[in-house]
Design a protein around this motif. Structure first.
Motif, PDB file in Angstrom:
ATOM      1  N   ASP A 137       0.821  -1.204   0.000  1.00 51.96           N
ATOM      2  CA  ASP A 137       0.000   0.000   0.000  1.00 51.96           C
ATOM      3  C   ASP A 137       0.860   1.261   0.000  1.00 51.96           C
ATOM      4  O   ASP A 137       1.561   1.543   0.977  1.00 51.96           O
ATOM      5  CB  ASP A 137      -0.883  -0.022   1.249  1.00 51.96           C
ATOM      6  CG  ASP A 137      -1.998   1.000   1.181  1.00 51.96           C
ATOM      7  OD1 ASP A 137      -1.873   1.946   0.384  1.00 51.96           O
ATOM      8  OD2 ASP A 137      -2.982   0.838   1.914  1.00 51.96           O
ATOM      9  N   PRO A 138       0.835   2.067  -1.074  1.00 49.98           N
ATOM     10  CA  PRO A 138       1.632   3.302  -1.113  1.00 49.98           C
ATOM     11  C   PRO A 138       1.214   4.286  -0.025  1.00 49.98           C
ATOM     12  O   PRO A 138       2.046   5.022   0.499  1.00 49.98           O
ATOM     13  CB  PRO A 138       1.349   3.875  -2.508  1.00 49.98           C
ATOM     14  CG  PRO A 138       0.723   2.789  -3.281  1.00 49.98           C
ATOM     15  CD  PRO A 138       0.075   1.863  -2.310  1.00 49.98           C
ATOM     16  N   LEU A 139      -0.072   4.323   0.332  1.00 49.24           N
ATOM     17  CA  LEU A 139      -0.541   5.243   1.356  1.00 49.24           C
ATOM     18  C   LEU A 139       0.062   4.919   2.715  1.00 49.24           C
ATOM     19  O   LEU A 139       0.324   5.810   3.521  1.00 49.24           O
ATOM     20  CB  LEU A 139      -2.073   5.195   1.433  1.00 49.24           C
ATOM     21  CG  LEU A 139      -2.826   5.630   0.178  1.00 49.24           C
ATOM     22  CD1 LEU A 139      -4.324   5.475   0.385  1.00 49.24           C
ATOM     23  CD2 LEU A 139      -2.484   7.066  -0.174  1.00 49.24           C
ATOM     24  N   THR A 141       3.064   3.300   3.257  1.00 45.25           N
ATOM     25  CA  THR A 141       4.521   3.412   3.307  1.00 45.25           C
ATOM     26  C   THR A 141       5.027   4.809   2.983  1.00 45.25           C
ATOM     27  O   THR A 141       6.151   5.155   3.334  1.00 45.25           O
ATOM     28  CB  THR A 141       5.164   2.440   2.306  1.00 45.25           C
ATOM     29  OG1 THR A 141       4.743   2.803   0.979  1.00 45.25           O
ATOM     30  CG2 THR A 141       4.751   1.013   2.589  1.00 45.25           C
ATOM     31  N   GLY A 142       4.244   5.603   2.274  1.00 44.16           N
ATOM     32  CA  GLY A 142       4.710   6.905   1.856  1.00 44.16           C
ATOM     33  C   GLY A 142       5.529   6.884   0.584  1.00 44.16           C
ATOM     34  O   GLY A 142       5.988   7.925   0.114  1.00 44.16           O
ATOM     35  N   LEU A 143       5.722   5.699  -0.028  1.00 42.36           N
ATOM     36  CA  LEU A 143       6.463   5.592  -1.277  1.00 42.36           C
ATOM     37  C   LEU A 143       5.516   5.741  -2.461  1.00 42.36           C
ATOM     38  O   LEU A 143       4.357   5.342  -2.382  1.00 42.36           O
ATOM     39  CB  LEU A 143       7.182   4.244  -1.352  1.00 42.36           C
ATOM     40  CG  LEU A 143       8.248   3.985  -0.290  1.00 42.36           C
ATOM     41  CD1 LEU A 143       8.783   2.567  -0.415  1.00 42.36           C
ATOM     42  CD2 LEU A 143       9.381   4.992  -0.406  1.00 42.36           C
ATOM     43  N   PRO A 144       5.984   6.277  -3.584  1.00 42.76           N
ATOM     44  CA  PRO A 144       5.099   6.456  -4.738  1.00 42.76           C
ATOM     45  C   PRO A 144       4.718   5.121  -5.368  1.00 42.76           C
ATOM     46  O   PRO A 144       5.509   4.164  -5.362  1.00 42.76           O
ATOM     47  CB  PRO A 144       5.942   7.296  -5.704  1.00 42.76           C
ATOM     48  CG  PRO A 144       7.358   7.045  -5.302  1.00 42.76           C
ATOM     49  CD  PRO A 144       7.337   6.832  -3.819  1.00 42.76           C
ATOM     50  N   ALA A 145       3.521   5.048  -5.908  1.00 42.82           N
ATOM     51  CA  ALA A 145       3.063   3.842  -6.597  1.00 42.82           C
ATOM     52  C   ALA A 145       3.982   3.526  -7.764  1.00 42.82           C
ATOM     53  O   ALA A 145       4.434   4.419  -8.481  1.00 42.82           O
ATOM     54  CB  ALA A 145       1.632   4.023  -7.090  1.00 42.82           C
ATOM     55  N   ALA A 188      12.688 -18.619  -8.619  1.00 38.41           N
ATOM     56  CA  ALA A 188      12.096 -17.464  -9.302  1.00 38.41           C
ATOM     57  C   ALA A 188      12.146 -16.245  -8.400  1.00 38.41           C
ATOM     58  O   ALA A 188      12.089 -16.357  -7.171  1.00 38.41           O
ATOM     59  CB  ALA A 188      10.658 -17.761  -9.706  1.00 38.41           C
ATOM     60  N   ASP A 189      12.284 -15.080  -9.040  1.00 38.80           N
ATOM     61  CA  ASP A 189      12.214 -13.792  -8.362  1.00 38.80           C
ATOM     62  C   ASP A 189      11.130 -12.959  -9.027  1.00 38.80           C
ATOM     63  O   ASP A 189      11.037 -12.923 -10.253  1.00 38.80           O
ATOM     64  CB  ASP A 189      13.544 -13.050  -8.454  1.00 38.80           C
ATOM     65  CG  ASP A 189      14.604 -13.659  -7.560  1.00 38.80           C
ATOM     66  OD1 ASP A 189      14.622 -13.330  -6.369  1.00 38.80           O
ATOM     67  OD2 ASP A 189      15.401 -14.477  -8.058  1.00 38.80           O
ATOM     68  N   LEU A 190      10.325 -12.283  -8.226  1.00 39.58           N
ATOM     69  CA  LEU A 190       9.279 -11.414  -8.747  1.00 39.58           C
ATOM     70  C   LEU A 190       9.449 -10.038  -8.109  1.00 39.58           C
ATOM     71  O   LEU A 190       9.488  -9.932  -6.879  1.00 39.58           O
ATOM     72  CB  LEU A 190       7.901 -11.988  -8.411  1.00 39.58           C
ATOM     73  CG  LEU A 190       6.702 -11.441  -9.177  1.00 39.58           C
ATOM     74  CD1 LEU A 190       6.818 -11.767 -10.662  1.00 39.58           C
ATOM     75  CD2 LEU A 190       5.408 -12.026  -8.608  1.00 39.58           C
ATOM     76  N   PRO A 191       9.594  -8.969  -8.911  1.00 37.13           N
ATOM     77  CA  PRO A 191       9.753  -7.636  -8.329  1.00 37.13           C
ATOM     78  C   PRO A 191       8.531  -7.247  -7.507  1.00 37.13           C
ATOM     79  O   PRO A 191       7.394  -7.517  -7.885  1.00 37.13           O
ATOM     80  CB  PRO A 191       9.902  -6.727  -9.553  1.00 37.13           C
ATOM     81  CG  PRO A 191      10.292  -7.632 -10.668  1.00 37.13           C
ATOM     82  CD  PRO A 191       9.654  -8.945 -10.383  1.00 37.13           C
ATOM     83  N   LEU A 192       8.774  -6.592  -6.372  1.00 33.09           N
ATOM     84  CA  LEU A 192       7.705  -6.080  -5.526  1.00 33.09           C
ATOM     85  C   LEU A 192       7.580  -4.577  -5.749  1.00 33.09           C
ATOM     86  O   LEU A 192       8.504  -3.816  -5.444  1.00 33.09           O
ATOM     87  CB  LEU A 192       8.008  -6.373  -4.056  1.00 33.09           C
ATOM     88  CG  LEU A 192       7.948  -7.845  -3.642  1.00 33.09           C
ATOM     89  CD1 LEU A 192       8.437  -8.026  -2.211  1.00 33.09           C
ATOM     90  CD2 LEU A 192       6.553  -8.416  -3.806  1.00 33.09           C
ATOM     91  N   LEU A 193       6.449  -4.167  -6.294  1.00 35.40           N
ATOM     92  CA  LEU A 193       6.220  -2.773  -6.647  1.00 35.40           C
ATOM     93  C   LEU A 193       5.120  -2.182  -5.772  1.00 35.40           C
ATOM     94  O   LEU A 193       4.096  -2.831  -5.523  1.00 35.40           O
ATOM     95  CB  LEU A 193       5.823  -2.657  -8.122  1.00 35.40           C
ATOM     96  CG  LEU A 193       6.800  -3.265  -9.141  1.00 35.40           C
ATOM     97  CD1 LEU A 193       6.218  -3.174 -10.539  1.00 35.40           C
ATOM     98  CD2 LEU A 193       8.155  -2.570  -9.076  1.00 35.40           C
ATOM     99  N   MET A 194       5.318  -0.967  -5.342  1.00 36.08           N
ATOM    100  CA  MET A 194       4.300  -0.310  -4.535  1.00 36.08           C
ATOM    101  C   MET A 194       3.005  -0.158  -5.345  1.00 36.08           C
ATOM    102  O   MET A 194       3.033   0.113  -6.543  1.00 36.08           O
ATOM    103  CB  MET A 194       4.786   1.070  -4.086  1.00 36.08           C
ATOM    104  CG  MET A 194       5.962   1.024  -3.118  1.00 36.08           C
ATOM    105  SD  MET A 194       5.689  -0.097  -1.718  1.00 36.08           S
ATOM    106  CE  MET A 194       4.174   0.533  -1.070  1.00 36.08           C
ATOM    107  N   GLY A 195       1.886  -0.374  -4.673  1.00 36.24           N
ATOM    108  CA  GLY A 195       0.592  -0.278  -5.326  1.00 36.24           C
ATOM    109  C   GLY A 195       0.180  -1.532  -6.065  1.00 36.24           C
ATOM    110  O   GLY A 195      -0.855  -1.526  -6.733  1.00 36.24           O
ATOM    111  N   HIS A 196       0.967  -2.606  -5.951  1.00 33.62           N
ATOM    112  CA  HIS A 196       0.625  -3.865  -6.618  1.00 33.62           C
ATOM    113  C   HIS A 196       0.203  -4.907  -5.584  1.00 33.62           C
ATOM    114  O   HIS A 196       0.665  -4.909  -4.446  1.00 33.62           O
ATOM    115  CB  HIS A 196       1.825  -4.397  -7.408  1.00 33.62           C
ATOM    116  CG  HIS A 196       2.077  -3.657  -8.680  1.00 33.62           C
ATOM    117  ND1 HIS A 196       2.490  -4.275  -9.841  1.00 33.62           N
ATOM    118  CD2 HIS A 196       1.956  -2.346  -8.990  1.00 33.62           C
ATOM    119  CE1 HIS A 196       2.630  -3.375 -10.794  1.00 33.62           C
ATOM    120  NE2 HIS A 196       2.312  -2.187 -10.307  1.00 33.62           N
TER     121      HIS A 196
END
Length: 252
Positions: A137-139, A141-145, A188-196
């Motif tokens: 959740d970007p909200l 953590t404060g990090l941008p989506a 396997a590695d999967l990137p973790l992106l904010m807002g996903h």
């Protein structure tokens, strides 16, 4: 200020893989679902099943869902049983430690003298399935989506034993991408992106013909880790130093 570890929030309603729904404003939660089915399959078949769901409210503490079933045929020897259980756990890391998760499969599948009905040499099967769902959740953590937070990683799975099959799937539900891991294959590695939103699913089946009675045990797991911050390269530091010196020598 961004948190120093993954802030996981619950992602998905348990309506099925095609019905994912990201829930709003639910920080630090993980949904889990575990199901177990045992069966004797012959002229007269028997089946039992169980499903459990849970919400892990605080990922810093162990938590998860567990389901299990046991089954005996109508008649036959004492070994005639098919039973299995699946436990799912999630443990949040502290400091530099990664979050970790695991799916623990165990049970006994016996068709040594399996007679679901007199004169019916049935086979036996146990199927276990589990899933974990969470949202970054970007909200919260404060990090941008869309910013890269870390990676979801699972090492390569061991080879399958006779009569068993299993797999794991890592999925970015928002981007619609996934990685399937099968026995004996690579990790396997999967990137973790904010807002996903993300899901991790695991499945195990032990199916034996009449005359076989193995126990089974398997743990599948992985980590959700922060993206490491690269250390400054000494060569780049030297170039920056020279550039700074050159700027100091320029006439005003």
């Amino acid at each position: 200020m961004p948190h120093t570890r993954l802030a996981l929030a619950l992602l998905i309603a348990l309506a099925g893989p095609a019905q994912a729904l990201i829930l709003d404003a639910a920080p630090n939660k993980v949904f889990t679902s575990a199901s177990a089915e045992a069966a004797f399959e012959g002229a007269a078949s028997l089946t039992a099943n169980d499903t459990q769901t849970a919400v892990i409210e605080y990922p810093g503490l162990p938590g998860g869902a567990a389901a299990g079933v046991a089954l005996r045929p109508f008649s036959g020897a004492a070994k005639d049983q098919a039973s299995g259980s699946l436990a799912i756990s999630f443990l949040g890391g502290a400091g530099a430690l990664a979050d970790s998760f695991s799916f623990t499969f165990s049970g006994t599948v016996s068709a040594e003298s399996a007679l679901a009905a007199p004169g019916d040499p049935a086979s036996a099967r146990v199927t276990l399935q589990g899933a974990m769902f969470f949202y970054l959740d970007p909200l919260f953590t404060g990090l941008p989506a869309g910013s890269l937070l870390g990676s979801l990683r699972v090492d390569g799975l061991r080879t399958a034993l006779p009569y068993e099959s299993f797999s794991m799937t890592l999925s970015d539900e928002t981007a619609g991408t996934s990685s399937l891991l099968t026995p004996g294959g690579p990790g396997a590695d999967l990137p973790l992106l904010m807002g996903h939103g993300y899901s991790v699913t695991a499945a195990y089946t032990m199916a034996v013909p009449h005359g076989i009675d193995p126990d089974f045990a398997l743990v599948l797991g992985g980590t959700a880790a922060l993206q490491p911050v690269p250390e400054p390269n000494s060569g780049w530091l030297a170039l920056l130093g020279l550039a700074w010196l050159a700027s100091r020598r320029r006439p005003c």
